[in-house]
Design an enzyme around this catalytic site. Structure first.
Site, mmCIF file in Angstrom:
data_model
loop_
_atom_site.group_PDB
_atom_site.id
_atom_site.type_symbol
_atom_site.label_atom_id
_atom_site.label_comp_id
_atom_site.label_asym_id
_atom_site.label_seq_id
_atom_site.Cartn_x
_atom_site.Cartn_y
_atom_site.Cartn_z
ATOM 1 N N GLU A 260 20.904 -29.928 -80.906
ATOM 2 C CA GLU A 260 19.285 -29.315 -79.603
ATOM 3 C C GLU A 260 18.433 -30.676 -80.573
ATOM 4 O O GLU A 260 18.121 -30.956 -80.295
ATOM 5 C CB GLU A 260 19.664 -28.240 -80.633
ATOM 6 N N MET B 210 19.037 -21.498 -71.481
ATOM 7 C CA MET B 210 20.426 -21.895 -72.352
ATOM 8 C C MET B 210 21.180 -22.880 -71.228
ATOM 9 O O MET B 210 21.410 -22.168 -70.038
ATOM 10 C CB MET B 210 21.001 -20.586 -72.172
ATOM 11 N N GLU B 211 21.482 -23.778 -71.097
ATOM 12 C CA GLU B 211 22.423 -24.601 -70.058
ATOM 13 C C GLU B 211 24.006 -24.108 -69.968
ATOM 14 O O GLU B 211 24.449 -25.301 -70.035
ATOM 15 C CB GLU B 211 22.685 -26.229 -71.971
ATOM 16 N N HIS C 247 22.062 -31.075 -71.653
ATOM 17 C CA HIS C 247 23.113 -30.126 -72.449
ATOM 18 C C HIS C 247 24.007 -30.909 -70.792
ATOM 19 O O HIS C 247 25.436 -30.486 -71.794
ATOM 20 C CB HIS C 247 22.765 -29.354 -72.750
ATOM 21 N N GLU D 222 17.891 -29.113 -70.806
ATOM 22 C CA GLU D 222 19.358 -27.694 -70.336
ATOM 23 C C GLU D 222 20.062 -28.798 -69.171
ATOM 24 O O GLU D 222 21.125 -29.162 -69.902
ATOM 25 C CB GLU D 222 18.305 -26.880 -70.011
HETATM 26 N N1 BES Z 1 21.254 -23.691 -76.437
HETATM 27 C C1 BES Z 1 19.637 -23.496 -76.652
HETATM 28 C C2 BES Z 1 19.283 -22.117 -76.555
HETATM 29 C C3 BES Z 1 19.942 -21.216 -77.813
HETATM 30 C C4 BES Z 1 20.216 -21.089 -78.651
HETATM 31 C C5 BES Z 1 20.963 -20.309 -77.265
HETATM 32 C C6 BES Z 1 20.939 -20.380 -79.753
HETATM 33 C C7 BES Z 1 21.590 -19.174 -78.113
HETATM 34 C C8 BES Z 1 20.921 -19.451 -79.564
HETATM 35 C C9 BES Z 1 19.160 -24.117 -75.805
HETATM 36 O O1 BES Z 1 19.405 -25.765 -75.271
HETATM 37 C C10 BES Z 1 17.759 -24.144 -75.894
HETATM 38 O O2 BES Z 1 17.459 -25.218 -76.970
HETATM 39 N N2 BES Z 1 16.800 -23.615 -75.676
HETATM 40 C C11 BES Z 1 15.186 -24.058 -75.910
HETATM 41 C C12 BES Z 1 14.401 -24.145 -75.147
HETATM 42 C C13 BES Z 1 14.268 -25.466 -75.159
HETATM 43 C C14 BES Z 1 13.149 -26.386 -74.365
HETATM 44 C C15 BES Z 1 14.425 -26.383 -76.665
HETATM 45 C C16 BES Z 1 15.134 -22.520 -76.511
HETATM 46 O O3 BES Z 1 15.965 -21.079 -75.959
HETATM 47 O O4 BES Z 1 13.766 -21.877 -77.320
HETATM 48 ZN ZN ZN Z 2 19.295 -27.040 -76.273
#
Ligand code: BES
Ligand code: ZN
Length: 719
Positions: free
Chosen positions: A389, A332-333, A370, A367
């Protein structure tokens, strides 16, 4: 049982594909679909198809939803929190400077699972007014504070004392369990606010467009590490209890609530300065600091990369990356304090395989992207989440390719995100990337492989269509224009359109607002020194064409290369109609012509038999690049099940695929594939073949990215 587009999967399935991390899937799997994709890619044991129908069947009805009123908005949150790591509760004090834009005797805010003890409003230069009622609208996760008289237009301070639970749900302000080096069970207090859970830690205006600055203080046991978005300003004994300290953090820039974070626990760290003067720390469980060194190396390379790419500096003085024992997402960013699942950050230098290092590099790259795209410029509403995303899921590869060219990471992109997105989006029950979102309960639904992997794939296609120079120019003006503000998808298209002079909004809306993608059908003819291509587009459906339905059209950037220079695009056209004819000058009859060099276009290609045959020498002598052979192979397999004349198709595909991969493997694949009718099995087989191809390609040259799991279960099936 598999549920939603690979994001929620059955425990039996994930347990099988995840030997490295026994704790990972013993918890509810919320948001780690990318983690799962990664695992899936590193395994070929997956023999189940994912459809969206079982998802839509169980989808709750859309709930009515209204955004927060705009008559009172926050300017600065002064927030003090005192977690109790034994009782799992916390006490909070909020002193928010707010602006009243229209006289009112009530304030509506977001609030969930929190008990307000007292609330009052102090108008600037006037008497404090105590709130007379707190009306919780639990369904809507809101509270209405009522005041006995009208709060007049102007500034004031809203004071709220409240208590909450350090929950065990991995959202809001929660407790995370871990064992310290001597095996004792301990708890850390951690936050996860995206998308709409800041309201579980403090009453707030929990919408991405309602930005404010934050002054955060944490009252914590004196032997614990306390972290938040900003650097520590002061750490002093807490007057009421000498076992506690009060840690005060610097004021944040103006930011959205979902990016606020704090962590209290026991951690070690490794530290470095990036070349652009940012202090970078990687926090690990105690005794494991060494396992943070790789992520530190990645972060220190990544920050200057983004600074250069966007021509915008990282705006905070520090960034911490921390591994959290209990974590629902992959990472989480949070601005300045990025939280990670342990497997997405820690690398054991002695035991980790190169695929784990690649994963950590991608997650850190994602991250940190972001921090600019999302944190500095934030989506106006969750409808634009796919862009947030999708963009980060594309640029993480650009960044890793820059920092670690030896990984050949774009080949991984094609074999992971791109082909997965094509497979899912060919299903009748896919959905457009861009969906309107209202109620918070709908936000979670859209974090799926379509937002991430198709989102990343269409951004990659867009970048290729625009060209890197104009793309960067457009990104720079977008970040500059909207920094510390909010933006919508169209704002980015406008900036890219300005920078490139190309019809970006028109092109992109054909990819984001309608589901699916086209198959490009190509025929050729030689006319003297010229090659004439007839190309047409129609919707590609895994279940075959839908007769009698309106056929959607896409604005398709089509690029073409020839055997003269297989790595270089000879011609680019924008296909904006159902069919067209293209003349390529100076192509001799013995040269082959290939569409979509680099496999960047988000479409499948169906060549005439003659064109496909002509590509064979390029496949055999490896002048066609690995990503091109991968794309070709993937298209052929996806077309295989659709052919009425299986024998003819078998012969054709056998010849091409036989040249791409080991012939005896392909023989087995085809014998098996043609003996079954299940699309799921065929598509799994093609995954195996693609990976086998990559493996053959890279085996001699370097450590294998896919070496752990490729192929074995497949052999077990076919032999
Ligand atoms: N912002 C997301 C994490 C997130 C998504 C938190 C939805 C809460 C709700 C983060 O930037 C993200 O995309 N994380 C990915 C990993 C990434 C390397 C693709 C994840 O958590 O799968
Ligand atoms: Zn993301």
């Amino acid at each position: 049982m598999l549920l939603v587009l690979g994001r929620r999967v059955s425990l039996s399935f994930v347990k099988r594909v995840n030997p490295q991390d026994p704790v990972l899937f013993s918890k509810p799997i919320l948001l780690n679909f990318r983690t799962n994709i990664f695992r899936v890619i590193h395994s070929s044991t997956v023999f189940a198809s994912v459809t969206r129908s079982n998802y839509t069947d169980t989808m709750p009805e859309r709930r009515p939803f209204v955004r927060l009123p705009t008559d009172v908005y926050p300017v600065n949150y002064g927030l003090s929190l005192k977690p109790d790591l034994i009782d799992f509760t916390f006490e909070g004090k909020l002193e928010a400077i707010v602006e009243v834009t229209l006289a009112t005797n009530q304030i509506v805010m977001n609030c969930a699972d929190i008990d307000i003890i007292t609330a009052s409003f102090v108008p600037e230069g006037a008497e404090e007014i105590n709130a007379t009622g707190f009306n919780y609208q639990n369904e809507d996760e809101k509270v209405t504070l009522s005041f006995p008289s009208a709060l007049q237009k102007g500034s004031g301070t809203l004071k709220i004392d409240f208590v909450g639970e350090l929950n065990d749900k991995m959202k809001g302000f929660y407790r995370s369990k871990y064992a310290n080096p001597s095996g004792e069970i301990r708890y850390a207090a951690v936050t996860q606010f995206e998308a709409t859970d800041a309201r579980r830690a403090f009453p707030c205006w929990d919408e991405p467009a309602i930005k404010a600055t934050f002054d955060i203080s944490l009252i914590v046991p004196k032997d614990r590490v306390a972290l938040s978005n900003m650097n520590v300003l002061d750490r002093k004994p807490y007057p009421e209890d000498d076992s506690l300290v009060e840690v005060k953090f610097a004021t944040t820039p103006i930011m959205s609530t979902y990016l606020v974070a704090f962590v209290i626990g026991e951690y070690d760290f490794v530290e470095a300065q990036s070349s652009d003067g940012v202090t970078v720390r990687v926090y690990t469980p105690t005794g494991k600091a060494e396992q943070g060194k790789f992520a530190l190396e990645v972060a220190v390379k990544t920050l200057p990369f983004y600074k250069d790419y966007f021509s915008v500096p990282y705006p905070l003085p520090k960034i911490d990356l921390i591994a959290i024992a209990d974590f629902a997402a992959g990472a989480m960013e949070n601005w300045g304090l990025v939280t990670y699942r342990e497997t997405a950050l820690l690398i054991d230098p002695r035991n980790s395989c190169s695929s784990s290092r690649q994963w950590v590099a991608l997650v850190v790259g994602h991250e940190l992207a972001h921090q600019w795209f999302g944190n500095l410029v934030t989506m106006e509403w969750w409808t634009h989440l796919w862009l947030n995303e999708g963009f980060a899921s594309w640029i993480e590869y650009l960044c890793v390719d820059h920092c670690f060219p030896e990984y050949d990471i774009w080949t991984q992109f094609v074999s992971a995100d791109y082909t997965r997105a094509l497979d899912l989006d060919a299903l009748d029950n896919s959905h457009p990337i861009e969906v309107n979102v209202g109620h918070p309960s709908e936000v979670d639904e859209i974090f799926d492989a379509i937002s991430y992997s198709k989102g990343a794939s269409v951004i990659r296609m867009l970048h290729n269509y625009i060209g890197d120079e104009d793309f960067r120019k457009g990104m720079h003006s977008y970040l500059l224009k909207f920094q510390h503000k909010n933006a919508a998808t169209e704002d980015l298209w406008d900036c890219l359109e300005q920078a490139s002079g190309k019809p970006i909004a028109q092109v992109m809306s054909s990819w984001t607002k309608q589901m699916g993608f086209p198959i490009i059908v190509v025929n050729q003819e030689q006319q003297g020194d010229d090659r004439i291509l007839k190309i047409s587009q129609k919707k590609f459906c895994a279940s075959g064409p839908h007769e009698g339905e309106d056929c959607p059209n896409w604005m398709v950037p089509v690029s073409i290369c020839t055997s003269e220079d297989p790595g270089c695009t000879k011609l680019k056209v924008l296909l904006d109609s159902p069919e067209t004819t293209i003349t390529i000058n100076n192509v001799s009859p013995d040269q082959w012509v290939k569409i979509n060099p680099g496999t960047v276009g988000f479409y499948r290609i169906q060549y005439s038999s003659a064109m496909l045959e002509s590509l064979l020498p390029g496949v055999r002598d490896l002048t066609l690049l690995p990503v091109d052979r991968l794309g070709l192979q993937n298209d052929l397999f996806s077309l295989l099940h659709k052919q009425a004349d299986m024998q003819e198709e078998k012969n054709r595909i056998e010849r091409v695929l036989g040249a791409i991969s080991a012939p005896d493997l392909i023989q087995k694949v085809l014998t098996f594939a043609l003996s079954v009718t299940s699309l799921a099995v065929i598509s799994d087989l093609h995954n195996v073949c693609c990976h086998e191809d990559v493996k053959d390609e890279t085996n001699a040259a370097r450590e294998l990215p896919l070496h752990c799991s490729v192929g074995l279960p497949f052999y077990a099936v076919v032999s």
